[in-house]
Design a protein around this motif. Sequence first.
Motif, mmCIF file in Angstrom:
data_model
loop_
_atom_site.group_PDB
_atom_site.id
_atom_site.type_symbol
_atom_site.label_atom_id
_atom_site.label_comp_id
_atom_site.label_asym_id
_atom_site.label_seq_id
_atom_site.Cartn_x
_atom_site.Cartn_y
_atom_site.Cartn_z
ATOM 1 N N SER A 167 46.845 38.267 40.896
ATOM 2 C CA SER A 167 45.463 38.235 40.419
ATOM 3 C C SER A 167 45.132 39.477 39.608
ATOM 4 O O SER A 167 45.647 40.566 39.856
ATOM 5 C CB SER A 167 44.490 38.107 41.595
ATOM 6 N N GLY A 168 44.258 39.300 38.621
ATOM 7 C CA GLY A 168 43.875 40.390 37.739
ATOM 8 C C GLY A 168 44.656 40.404 36.441
ATOM 9 O O GLY A 168 44.428 41.272 35.594
ATOM 10 N N PHE A 169 45.578 39.425 36.267
ATOM 11 C CA PHE A 169 46.421 39.427 35.084
ATOM 12 C C PHE A 169 45.607 39.331 33.796
ATOM 13 O O PHE A 169 44.587 38.667 33.723
ATOM 14 C CB PHE A 169 47.446 38.288 35.140
ATOM 15 N N ALA A 211 48.068 43.338 30.474
ATOM 16 C CA ALA A 211 49.328 43.249 31.207
ATOM 17 C C ALA A 211 49.290 42.101 32.200
ATOM 18 O O ALA A 211 48.226 41.580 32.537
ATOM 19 C CB ALA A 211 49.608 44.568 31.936
ATOM 20 N N LEU A 212 50.476 41.739 32.679
ATOM 21 C CA LEU A 212 50.612 40.640 33.633
ATOM 22 C C LEU A 212 51.752 40.943 34.582
ATOM 23 O O LEU A 212 52.767 41.526 34.193
ATOM 24 C CB LEU A 212 50.876 39.330 32.884
ATOM 25 N N ALA A 213 51.599 40.538 35.846
ATOM 26 C CA ALA A 213 52.666 40.677 36.843
ATOM 27 C C ALA A 213 52.871 39.332 37.518
ATOM 28 O O ALA A 213 51.916 38.694 37.953
ATOM 29 C CB ALA A 213 52.314 41.744 37.879
ATOM 30 N N PHE A 223 55.472 44.206 35.460
ATOM 31 C CA PHE A 223 54.351 44.675 34.638
ATOM 32 C C PHE A 223 54.674 44.381 33.175
ATOM 33 O O PHE A 223 55.061 45.240 32.406
ATOM 34 C CB PHE A 223 54.107 46.175 34.834
ATOM 35 N N TRP A 224 54.496 43.104 32.803
ATOM 36 C CA TRP A 224 54.806 42.653 31.446
ATOM 37 C C TRP A 224 53.691 43.104 30.512
ATOM 38 O O TRP A 224 52.560 42.644 30.609
ATOM 39 C CB TRP A 224 54.940 41.138 31.447
ATOM 40 N N SER A 225 54.028 44.033 29.622
ATOM 41 C CA SER A 225 53.046 44.568 28.694
ATOM 42 C C SER A 225 53.784 45.262 27.549
ATOM 43 O O SER A 225 55.009 45.353 27.546
ATOM 44 C CB SER A 225 52.105 45.549 29.403
ATOM 45 N N ASP A 226 53.023 45.765 26.598
ATOM 46 C CA ASP A 226 53.635 46.392 25.420
ATOM 47 C C ASP A 226 53.937 47.857 25.713
ATOM 48 O O ASP A 226 53.308 48.776 25.185
ATOM 49 C CB ASP A 226 52.699 46.244 24.216
#
Length: 366
Positions: free
Chosen positions: A173-175, A157-159, A56-59
């Motif tokens: 999907s949904g990134f 966010a991105l996974a 879960f790459w996010s701030d």
Amino acid sequence: MCIDFVYCIYKIYHFLQMNVHGALSFQNNDTLFTHYVPEVLPLNRTAAWVAMVAPFWSDTDLSAPAGNLTYRILNESFGQDTLDSISAEAGPFLKLNNFMATWGLIMTWYQVGYFRKHIDKLNTFQVVIATDGATSVTIFNYADNGIQWTMTDTGAALAGYNAGDGIRAFSISGFLTDEIGFLDSNPGNTGEQGHWIFRIDGGGSNEIVFKECSGTISFQPKHGNILGGTPVTVQLDSFCLTESSDIQCIYNGISYEGIFISRRSALCPSPSFDKTGYVPFQFAVSNGTTEIYRASQTFLILPFERAYQVDVSKADKDTLLLEENEAATVKWSTNLLPHKASDTYKVDITLYKFDFDQDKWDEVQV
């Protein structure tokens, strides 16, 4: 924090960095990866040469009084039972013969807030990496109701994972949209809620492995009109479809091509029929030339007087029945046609008349 060890994510790396911002990165020096705002994978600038796995790459923001990060290193001296459990699940699922992990890492982001100092919603997720020195796997786990926020003051966010070569990467999907919030509630590629497993060493096929189709299907609506064109959506128990799957929708013994929607759903527009009542409906999936799944249900065909998808304009608007020599204009939405948007449409219009002696509809030859 950086750890010096040998790990294989598409090539050998000696440094692993555990990041606050929902990712693990891999380098061959001690240069820190500090990018806290996610970007589309594969990365296309200097950071492209950093391999990473990101549940879960996010701030993520730990400066607020909430949340913590924990990690556990696994090796043959400490955590062998856990390594064995990882191997026992990942090996068969990814079809890795004799995979026995000898080193691993579990990192958990527990009830973490988001930038800037927001703690009204908290996320809980985990990444597992394991290797035997040649083959490497990663596992993403998302707690039930563990993804409460998806947007921060700096973005979404991105996974997924990035191979570090500027080419090979995968994003769930949904990134970079609010739709990434399904991670904690929908099945992963394993078919289990919030649980994903990937091979990331570059060996074998580059295709993402998904659980094989199993269980039953549900579909809506369960009825359609005799004219056809009803958009029937089929939902599977397992998370197993791909865009390359051969999907067949079989109405009354006749097969029609289905349309991929998602990993567990497809569209089966109904064809036209020459009778009303119940007919058998089957949903089949093939991988190449081999059928891997088939499920059976029944589908109800309604009289065309109830053809709610078709707009018919005629003098007598109380009935769709045409009198002799009566004119009518028929309109329908192309969205209901059983083809992909890029296809060229060929529409055949068939007329039927009712045979009162035989109590059935017969095709009119014109």
